[in-house]
Design an enzyme around this catalytic site. Structure first.
Site, short mmCIF file in Angstrom:
data_model
loop_
_atom_site.label_atom_id
_atom_site.label_comp_id
_atom_site.label_asym_id
_atom_site.label_seq_id
_atom_site.Cartn_x
_atom_site.Cartn_y
_atom_site.Cartn_z
N CYS A 46 3.97 -40.17 9.56
CA CYS A 46 2.72 -39.50 9.26
C CYS A 46 3.08 -38.04 9.04
CB CYS A 46 1.77 -39.58 10.45
SG CYS A 46 1.55 -41.26 11.01
N ARG B 49 3.70 -38.39 3.06
CA ARG B 49 4.22 -39.07 4.25
C ARG B 49 3.29 -40.18 4.73
NH1 ARG B 49 8.15 -35.87 6.83
NH2 ARG B 49 7.77 -37.01 8.76
N TRP C 233 -0.01 -42.88 8.25
CA TRP C 233 0.47 -44.15 7.69
C TRP C 233 0.46 -45.11 8.87
CZ3 TRP C 233 4.59 -47.59 8.33
CH2 TRP C 233 4.79 -48.50 7.28
N ASN D 265 3.18 -38.10 15.32
CA ASN D 265 3.95 -38.86 14.33
C ASN D 265 5.07 -39.54 15.08
OD1 ASN D 265 5.40 -39.79 12.09
ND2 ASN D 265 6.48 -37.85 11.84
N GLY D 266 5.11 -40.87 15.02
CA GLY D 266 6.15 -41.61 15.74
C GLY D 266 5.55 -42.85 16.37
N GLU E 289 17.87 -50.77 -8.81
CA GLU E 289 17.03 -49.58 -8.70
C GLU E 289 15.88 -49.63 -9.71
OE1 GLU E 289 16.51 -47.46 -6.62
OE2 GLU E 289 15.63 -45.75 -7.64
N LYS F 84 11.93 -49.57 -8.63
CA LYS F 84 10.98 -48.55 -9.13
C LYS F 84 9.74 -49.24 -9.69
CE LYS F 84 12.09 -45.80 -7.62
NZ LYS F 84 13.22 -45.42 -6.84
N GLU G 68 7.51 -50.91 -6.85
CA GLU G 68 6.79 -50.06 -5.90
C GLU G 68 5.66 -49.25 -6.52
OE1 GLU G 68 9.30 -47.22 -3.88
OE2 GLU G 68 10.43 -46.82 -5.70
N HIS H 249 23.17 -68.66 -12.66
CA HIS H 249 23.19 -69.45 -11.42
C HIS H 249 21.80 -69.61 -10.83
CE1 HIS H 249 27.54 -69.56 -11.45
NE2 HIS H 249 27.53 -68.26 -11.73
N LYS I 223 6.55 -41.72 2.04
CA LYS I 223 7.82 -41.15 1.59
C LYS I 223 8.96 -41.37 2.58
CE LYS I 223 10.30 -38.82 -1.32
NZ LYS I 223 10.74 -39.64 -2.46
C1 F6R Z 1 12.17 -45.99 -3.18
C2 F6R Z 1 12.13 -45.21 -1.97
C3 F6R Z 1 12.59 -45.83 -0.70
C4 F6R Z 1 13.58 -44.89 -0.01
C5 F6R Z 1 13.96 -45.44 1.37
C6 F6R Z 1 15.00 -44.57 2.05
O1 F6R Z 1 11.74 -45.26 -4.27
O2 F6R Z 1 11.75 -44.09 -2.00
O3 F6R Z 1 13.16 -47.08 -0.92
O4 F6R Z 1 14.70 -44.75 -0.82
O5 F6R Z 1 12.83 -45.52 2.17
O6 F6R Z 1 14.53 -43.27 2.21
P1 F6R Z 1 15.53 -42.08 2.53
O7 F6R Z 1 16.40 -41.90 1.36
O8 F6R Z 1 14.62 -40.91 2.77
O9 F6R Z 1 16.29 -42.48 3.75
#
Ligand code: F6R
Length: 613
Positions: free
Chosen positions: A2, A27, A73, A99-100, A486, A490, A493, A509, A608
């Site tokens: 959060c 966040r 969150w 937060n936690g 990747e 993208k 998500e 396969h 994030k």
């Molecule tokens: C995808 C994304 C997440 C982060 C993952 C790790 O676009 O943002 O998959 O890559 O949560 O986050 P970090 O790099 O902050 O440890």
């Protein structure tokens, strides 16, 4: 996971808190709330985004020069206004933001229920504020002491800010496992936040709380700092190296688009001062003292999650190819739960944009206990992972605010390339001409990224064509397999379209069964690497009527003749292709998501930094 903000000083707190929450909304954004301390605490909270909180508080009394605020969150309890923070103690004399996760909240709740406390929400945080009130009542302690004593009974992670009507001139803050920064204002005021983004426009002088730090903030007084074990500490302040412009959209419709377009600069910034083709050198000050240790390592283990894990997979390819050191790439969340074999001959590299990902942090904690050398590749300076590792290399990509990671990925891959080059040079596993041409080519990558970004118009047309697809496949081989993963992540998500990344040859396969005329397949088919093999894979797809969107090297005619759409990228060294090939995939996801009306910067259910297990 959060965002928390607090203010104490002489200015009106409400606008500072709301602006702070907006900066931290990446966040978490399923509910928001604010509490302002006057004679009593005025508390407002709502389900939904910060903008909804602003509408909710219109025409309400939001005056006060002390306040705390939160954007959530959800972990415990569904996202509704009751579970939103701040939370009151039973008497409503104390309010908290958190937060936690308080892991032992059930036993504390049971203990408090037996003492007659009643709970309004389903959250672990309400349990903590009630515990603080109970400690305060039982021992007649100050707010600071009550928080300190209560935190000694808590198992879990927290960054908290607490206010009380009994001491209406203080904010008490503490942290363990979740980040918290205090900005020291020039007018005897304090700004508190989960990261520096809400603080930087007011002050550059900050103190990053350490785990188990607890501080009392009072306007016009020095920051009073202790550990929760009651040891007095001196707050060592730091100067923020953050530019306010980096936190704004700068004319782009979304942060994600801005961050995609920033990549020529962010890649350059991640190399700046570390590479010189003129002198034929790669230098990494952050790990210099550990180079011998790394070269002697039996193996390197990269731990990360999500996009950073994909960067780790590219890293594996680079390290094995250039430095001939065996590499394993692990998900933080799996590694920590399977009793991995780690010795002090191992080097563990944690890769994380935020530096706060709970699973990655826990994985390195485990590796540390087993004696491994820990290195960090983080973007956020002073973050928990950066501090928990022995040494590291920052990516310097600048703040990444869009929830979908873009420029952080290419910066991580750049830094991994630099480390692999340096190790290969020291180990003499790279031939001199190869070393030199890779350095030269790497220096030119930002220009080539600029060129790739010019394909955006074409990518928009492709996006319009495929925006209603229900599934996508992404294929790549070798170092481009992680790029396929990747690309698929993208798309999933931010557009909520199901997508899978596969090594192109694995397609036969199983996934080949999915291919028909309704299946778009993105193939990374650059000249470098297993080109002929990829061409055969494309033929297999076309034989089954799949629609091929191919990322090809400039001037390619073979794939162009077979594919439905081709996106050209400049030629480069095979090992550097991911730095270019990823960019069209980011743009494709972005435009598809926008055309589907999705909230690109704040996709549903995501946040994030994932600071929970
Ligand atoms: C995808 C994304 C997440 C982060 C993952 C790790 O676009 O943002 O998959 O890559 O949560 O986050 P970090 O790099 O902050 O440890």
């Amino acid at each position: 996971m959060c965002g928390i903000v607090a203010y104490i000083g002489h200015k009106e707190a409400y606008p500072i808190l709301i602006k702070g929450l907006q900066r931290l909304e990446y966040r978490g954004y399923d509910s928001a709330g604010v509490a302002l301390l006057n004679e009593k605490i005025n508390l407002f909270k709502t389900k939904g985004k910060v903008s909804e909180l602003v509408s909710h508080t219109a025409h309400k009394d939001t005056q006060g020069t002390i306040g705390i605020a939160h954007t959530r969150w959800a972990t415990h309890g569904e996202p509704n206004s009751t579970n939103a923070h701040p939370h009151f103690s039973e008497s409503e004399n104390i309010a908290i933001i958190h937060n936690g996760i308080i892991e032992n909240y059930e036993s504390i709740r049971e203990f408090l229920l037996q003492k007659g406390y009643k709970f309004r929400s389903e959250t672990d945080t309400e349990v903590l504020v009630q515990l603080i009130e109970d400690v305060k009542k039982e021992g007649n302690y100050s707010l600071f002491e009550s928080v300190r004593i209560a935190l000694n009974q808590v198992v879990g992670a927290y960054a908290i800010a607490v206010i009380s009507t009994d001491e209406p001139d203080k904010v008490v803050v503490a942290r363990k496992g979740s980040p918290l920064v205090v900005g020291i204002g020039s007018e005897g005021d304090f700004y508190v936040a989960s990261d520096a983004a809400p603080i930087v426009e007011y002050t550059k002088s900050v103190y990053y709380l350490d785990d188990e730090d607890i501080a009392c903030l009072k306007a016009n007084e020095k920051l009073h700092l202790k550990t929760i074990k009651n040891e007095v500490k001196d707050p060592l302040t730091e100067e923020l190296d953050l530019n306010i412009d980096a936190l704004e959209k700068g004319g782009f419709e979304h942060f994600m688009l801005k961050e995609i377009h920033e990549q020529p600069d962010s890649i350059l910034d991640s190399m700046r001062g570390r590479i010189s083709a003129k002198d034929n050198t790669v230098k990494l000050g952050g790990v210099e003292d550990y180079e011998k240790h790394i070269l002697d390592a039996h193996r390197i283990i990269m731990v990360a999650c999500g996009t950073s894990w994909h960067a780790g997979l590219v890293g594996e390819y680079l390290f094995e190819e250039l430095a001939r050191i065996p590499v394993e790439v692990e998900y933080g969340s799996e590694f920590r739960y399977r009793n991995p074999i780690i010795t002090n001959d191992d080097v563990v590299i944690a890769i994380s944009q935020s530096g706060e990902t709970a699973d990655t942090l826990a994985a390195i904690d485990l590796a540390k206990r087993k004696g491994a050398l820990l290195l960090g590749i983080c973007n956020v300076v002073g973050s928990s992972i950066a501090r928990a590792t022995h040494a590291g290399v920052y990516t310097h990509a600048g703040p990444e605010i869009g929830v979908a990671s873009t420029k952080a990925f290419t910066a991580q891959v750049t830094v991994l390339t630099l480390i692999a080059l340096r190790l290969g040079f020291l180990k003499k596993t790279i031939e001199e001409p190869v070393y030199h041409s890779l350095i030269k080519e790497l220096e030119d990558i930002p220009n080539k990224v600029e060129e790739v970004l010019k394909t955006e118009k074409l990518i928009k047309e492709i996006a319009a064509k495929f925006k209603d697809a229900r599934n996508f496949l992404y294929l790549g081989r070798g170092i481009n397999f992680p790029v396929a993963l990747e690309g698929a992540l993208k798309l999933k998500e931010i557009s909520y379209i199901h997508a899978e990344g596969y090594p192109a040859a694995e397609m036969k396969h199983g996934p080949i069964a999915l291919i028909d005329e309704n299946m778009p397949i993105v193939v990374i088919a650059t000249k470098e690497g297993n080109y002929e093999k990829i061409v055969s894979n494309i033929q297999e797809i076309k034989a089954r009527k799949g629609a091929v969107i191919a990322v090809v090297s400039k001037g390619d005619t073979t794939v162009a003749a077979m594919a439905d759409y081709v996106i050209e990228i400049p030629k480069t060294e095979e090992l550097l292709v991911p730095l270019l090939a990823t960019i069209p995939l980011q743009l494709l996801s972005y435009h598809i998501a926008v055309m589907r009306g999705c909230n690109v910067d704040m996709p549903r259910n995501l946040a994030k930094s994932v600071t929970v297990e």
